[in-house]
Design a protein around this motif. Structure first.
Motif, mmCIF file in Angstrom:
data_model
loop_
_atom_site.group_PDB
_atom_site.id
_atom_site.type_symbol
_atom_site.label_atom_id
_atom_site.label_comp_id
_atom_site.label_asym_id
_atom_site.label_seq_id
_atom_site.Cartn_x
_atom_site.Cartn_y
_atom_site.Cartn_z
ATOM 1 N N ALA A 34 0.839 -1.198 0.000
ATOM 2 C CA ALA A 34 0.000 0.000 0.000
ATOM 3 C C ALA A 34 0.878 1.253 0.000
ATOM 4 C CB ALA A 34 -0.925 -0.017 1.217
ATOM 5 N N ASP A 35 1.941 1.233 0.809
ATOM 6 C CA ASP A 35 2.858 2.385 0.842
ATOM 7 C C ASP A 35 3.503 2.605 -0.521
ATOM 8 O OD1 ASP A 35 2.470 3.192 3.447
ATOM 9 O OD2 ASP A 35 3.944 1.761 4.236
ATOM 10 N N ALA A 36 3.941 1.508 -1.150
ATOM 11 C CA ALA A 36 4.591 1.630 -2.465
ATOM 12 C C ALA A 36 3.607 2.191 -3.499
ATOM 13 C CB ALA A 36 5.113 0.273 -2.909
ATOM 14 N N LEU A 37 2.341 1.731 -3.422
ATOM 15 C CA LEU A 37 1.331 2.237 -4.366
ATOM 16 C C LEU A 37 1.064 3.722 -4.142
ATOM 17 C CD1 LEU A 37 -1.192 -0.750 -4.380
ATOM 18 C CD2 LEU A 37 0.047 0.130 -6.360
ATOM 19 N N LEU A 38 0.993 4.127 -2.876
ATOM 20 C CA LEU A 38 0.735 5.548 -2.579
ATOM 21 C C LEU A 38 1.905 6.419 -3.049
ATOM 22 C CD1 LEU A 38 -0.973 5.152 0.899
ATOM 23 C CD2 LEU A 38 -2.022 6.085 -1.167
ATOM 24 N N ASP A 39 3.136 5.912 -2.897
ATOM 25 C CA ASP A 39 4.317 6.656 -3.398
ATOM 26 C C ASP A 39 4.219 6.804 -4.911
ATOM 27 O OD1 ASP A 39 5.324 6.852 -0.880
ATOM 28 O OD2 ASP A 39 6.719 5.149 -1.070
ATOM 29 N N LEU A 40 3.834 5.701 -5.580
ATOM 30 C CA LEU A 40 3.721 5.733 -7.053
ATOM 31 C C LEU A 40 2.668 6.752 -7.489
ATOM 32 C CD1 LEU A 40 4.396 4.030 -9.826
ATOM 33 C CD2 LEU A 40 2.101 3.177 -9.411
ATOM 34 N N ILE A 41 1.501 6.733 -6.830
ATOM 35 C CA ILE A 41 0.416 7.652 -7.203
ATOM 36 C C ILE A 41 0.872 9.102 -7.024
ATOM 37 C CG2 ILE A 41 -1.916 8.430 -6.578
ATOM 38 C CD1 ILE A 41 -2.458 5.453 -5.753
ATOM 39 N N GLU A 42 1.625 9.355 -5.953
ATOM 40 C CA GLU A 42 2.117 10.710 -5.706
ATOM 41 C C GLU A 42 3.079 11.127 -6.812
ATOM 42 O OE1 GLU A 42 2.849 11.030 -1.553
ATOM 43 O OE2 GLU A 42 3.691 13.054 -1.738
ATOM 44 N N ALA A 43 4.001 10.224 -7.184
ATOM 45 C CA ALA A 43 4.983 10.546 -8.222
ATOM 46 C C ALA A 43 4.297 10.741 -9.580
ATOM 47 C CB ALA A 43 6.010 9.413 -8.306
ATOM 48 N N GLU A 44 3.319 9.893 -9.890
ATOM 49 C CA GLU A 44 2.623 10.003 -11.185
ATOM 50 C C GLU A 44 1.741 11.248 -11.226
ATOM 51 O OE1 GLU A 44 2.746 8.085 -14.035
ATOM 52 O OE2 GLU A 44 4.387 6.939 -13.146
ATOM 53 N N SER A 45 1.215 11.667 -10.061
ATOM 54 C CA SER A 45 0.355 12.857 -9.995
ATOM 55 C C SER A 45 1.150 14.117 -10.341
ATOM 56 C CB SER A 45 -0.230 13.011 -8.591
ATOM 57 O OG SER A 45 -1.050 11.926 -8.295
#
Lengths: 285, 244
Positions: free
Chosen positions: A108-119
Motif C-alpha cells: 500500500a505504501d509503495a502504491l501511494l508513493d507511485l500515485i504521488e509521483a505520477e500525480s
C-alpha cells in the motif's frame, strides 16, 4: 540408528529444504506493475473517474494513514461507518471496492508513493485506457463473440471467456459456471470506457492471476465491449438448466460405457475362475 | 503475503512439498525394505462377480480422468487449443464427466463389495478403509467441480496449471488457488493428501503394474490339467534351457 527413524529424519530434512527454497523465492513486483494489475481497471491518475475516482493528487484530498487503511481493508473502513468512504461508495454508483489479493502495508505504501509521483507528471502513464473510442460496428460484435467463445484465440495466450462465463446467446450447453453470467455486464458498467478499462487489467481475485501475464489486447477488448453492448440490448441472461442437461448426457454416456464393457468382456475376465471350477466339477484336473 | 493468506500458503504452498517428499522417500524406503508389499493383493479369487462391475469401470474411468489432468498440467495449450471450438469443449467435458461417473460407480461398487463380503473384509486393512474414504471424497469433489463449476478443462489449464508449475519451479504462487470455490480447493487439497498417503497404501501397485509387461518376454501361464501336460512342460523347459 533404526531405519524408520532415519527415514523420518530424511523426510523432515528434505521437506524443510524444499520449503526454505520455496519461501525464499516469493516473486517481487514493481509498484507500477502492481498499480496496472490491481488498480487500473477502476482508477486512472489524471484521466478522470472510471468505476472508482481519479487518483491524481489523492494524498491532498485525504491523509495518507486513512488511504493506507482503506487500501488494506476497504470493506472494513466502510463498515465502520466512515463518512468519506460512504461518499466514495455513492460516487461509484454503489460499487464497493473489492479487497486486493495479498495486499500488505508495504504494498500500500509503495502504491501511494507511485500515485504521488505520477500525480506530479503532466500526463501519467496511467491516465487512461488506450483502447480506441471509434464507433462500434457489427464486425466488432462478431469479433468479440469469436474472442468470447475462443474460436479466435486470444493474442497473448489467455483463456477464452467461455471457460468461466455464460452469455444468453451461446446455446448448446452454454458457457462456464466458475464466473458470473456476463449477458448484462454492459448495463452494470453503463459506459464503454469503464468496461474497456476494466478489461485492460481484470482485477478480480480469480482473473488477476490468470491475465496478469496474458493481457487482453486493445483490439480484443474493443470487440468484447461491442459484443457485451450488443448482448445487453438483445439477449437475456442464460437461465436454461444447462448443468442438468450436462449431467443427463454424462449419465447416458456412462450407461453406454457400462453396456460396452459388458459386451466386450462378456466371455472373458469374469468367467476365468468359473470356467476352471466347472472344468474341475466335470472331472478334469 | 497478507496474514489472512497464511493458511492458504500452508495448505497450497507448503503441504504439496511435504506430500511430495513423503511420496519420494517412503516409496523408495518401502521398496527397499518391503518389496513384496508392492501389490494391491488381488481379491478377484475371493469374489469374482461384483468385482467386474467395480474394478473395470473404476480403472478405465480414473485412468481417463487422470490422463486428462496430466495433459492439462503438462501441455495446457493443447487443451486450450482443443477447446477453442465450443462443440469440442462440450465433447471433452462430457467425456470427462463420463470418466468421473464410471470411477464413482466402480469405486462405490468396490467399497460395497469389500464391506459386504466376509472373506474380503478379512483381507482389508485400516489403510484400505482410509484410502477408500479419501478416494470417494476426491471423486465426489471432482464430479461436483465438473457439474457446478464447468468448464474446468479450460480454466484448469489456464489458471491452475500455472499454479502447479509454480510448485515445480520452487516458486509457489497460490494467488490462483486462494479465490477458488471451496469445492475446488477441497479437490486440490485432497489430491495432495492422496499423494502424501500414497506410499502407505496399496496404491503403490500403480508403480509395478503393468509396467514390466511392456518389455519382458512373453510368459504363458497355464493350468496343468493332466500328467501329459506336465511331461510336455518339462520337455519344453529342458529344450529352452539347452537353447540358452
Amino acid at each position: 540408528m533404526p531405519r524408520t527413524r532415519r527415514t523420518t529424519r530424511c523426510c523432515a530434512l528434505l521437506a524443510a529444504l524444499f520449503l526454505a527454497v520455496a519461501a525464499g523465492r516469493v516473486a517481487a513486483q514493481t509498484p507500477a506493475d502492481d498499480f496496472k494489475q490491481s488498480c487500473s481497471s477502476c482508477h486512472t491518475i489524471g484521466g478522470g473517474p472510471l468505476t472508482g475516482p481519479d487518483l491524481k493528487n489523492v494524498a491532498k484530498r485525504k491523509d495518507r494513514a486513512w488511504l493506507r487503511r482503506f487500501i488494506l481493508d476497504p470493506a472494513g473502513v466502510l463498515a465502520s461507518g466512515d463518512p468519506y468512504a460512504k461518499e466514495l461508495l455513492a460516487a461509484a454508483g454503489g460499487v464497493q471496492m473489492p479487497p486486493v489479493a495479498g495486499m500488505t502495508g508495504d504494498r500500500a505504501d509503495a502504491l501511494l508513493d507511485l500515485i504521488e509521483a505520477e500525480s506530479a507528471k503532466e500526463r501519467s502513464k496511467f491516465a487512461g485506457s488506450t483502447v480506441s473510442d471509434r464507433p462500434l460496428t457489427d464486425d466488432d460484435v462478431e469479433h468479440g463473440r469469436a474472442v468470447f467463445l475462443g474460436t479466435t484465440r486470444l493474442e497473448n495466450g489467455g483463456p477464452s471467456c467461455v471457460s468461466c462465463h455464460a452469455m444468453g446467446d451461446i446455446g448448446w450447453l452454454g458457457g462456464g459456471r466458475l464466473g458470473p453470467d456476463l449477458t448484462k455486464v454492459f448495463e452494470r458498467y453503463k459506459d464503454r470506457r469503464r468496461l474497456a478499462a476494466w478489461l485492460t487489467a481484470p482485477a478480480t481475485e480469480t482473473m488477476l492471476p490468470t491475465f496478469k501475464d496474458h493481457p487482453i489486447s486493445d483490439d480484443e477488448i474493443l470487440g468484447l465491449v461491442a459484443y457485451f453492448r450488443h448482448a445487453a440490448a438483445e439477449s437475456e441472461e442464460d437461465t436454461a438448466p444447462r448443468a442438468l442437461v450436462f449431467i443427463l448426457l454424462g449419465l447416458a454416456g456412462t450407461m453406454g460405457a457400462l453396456v460396452a464393457f459388458n459386451n466386450v468382456w462378456s466371455g472373458r475376465f469374469r468367467s476365468v475362475r468359473k470356467a476352471l471350477v466347472e472344468n474341475v466339477r466335470k472331472g478334469g484336473a | 503475503m497478507g496474514s489472512a493468506n497464511h493458511l492458504d500458503f500452508l495448505l497450497y504452498g507448503a503441504f504439496p512439498y511435504i506430500a511430495m517428499v513423503l511420496l519420494l522417500v517412503v516409496t523408495i524406503q518401502r521398496y527397499r525394505q518391503r518389496a513384496y508389499t508392492y501389490s494391491t493383493l488381488s481379491s478377484q479369487f475371493l469374489e469374482n462377480r461384483q468385482h467386474f462391475w467395480g474394478s473395470v469401470p473404476f480403472h478405465y474411468g480414473i485412468l481417463f480422468v487422470l490422463l486428462g489432468h496430466f495433459v492439462a498440467f503438462l501441455v495446457p495449450r493443447s487443451i486450450l487449443w482443443w477447446n477453442s471450438h465450443p462443440a469440442r469443449l462440450y465433447i471433452l467435458e462430457i467425456t470427462a464427466l463420463i470418466g468421473g461417473l464410471l470411477s464413482l460407480i466402480g469405486f462405490v461398487s468396490l467399497v460395497l463389495r469389500r464391506g459386504s463380503n466376509n472373506r474380503l473384509r478379512a483381507v482389508t486393512t485400516p489403510s484400505d478403509w482410509i484410502l477408500s474414504v479419501m478416494l470417494l471424497v476426491q471423486i465426489a469433489t471432482g464430479l461436483g467441480v465438473a457439474v457446478f463449476y464447468g468448464w474446468g478443462s479450460s480454466w484448469f489449464a489456464s489458471t491452475l496449471a500455472p499454479y502447479l508449475w509454480s510448485l515445480v519451479k520452487l516458486n509457489p504462487d497460490v494467488a490462483a488457488v486462494v479465490p477458488m470455490p471451496w469445492l475446488v480447493k477441497a479437490h486440490i487439497l485432497g489430491a495432495f493428501a492422496l499423494v502424501a498417503f500414497f506410499p502407505f497404501t496399496r496404491l503403490v501397485h500403480i508403480l509395478v503394474i503393468p509396467n514390466m509387461y511392456l518389455w519382458r518376454r512373453t510368459q504363458v501361464v497355464r493350468w496343468y490339467g493332466t500328467n501329459q501336460g506336465r511331461v510336455e512342460h518339462r520337455k519344453r523347459s529342458a529344450q529352452d534351457q539347452q537353447q540358452r
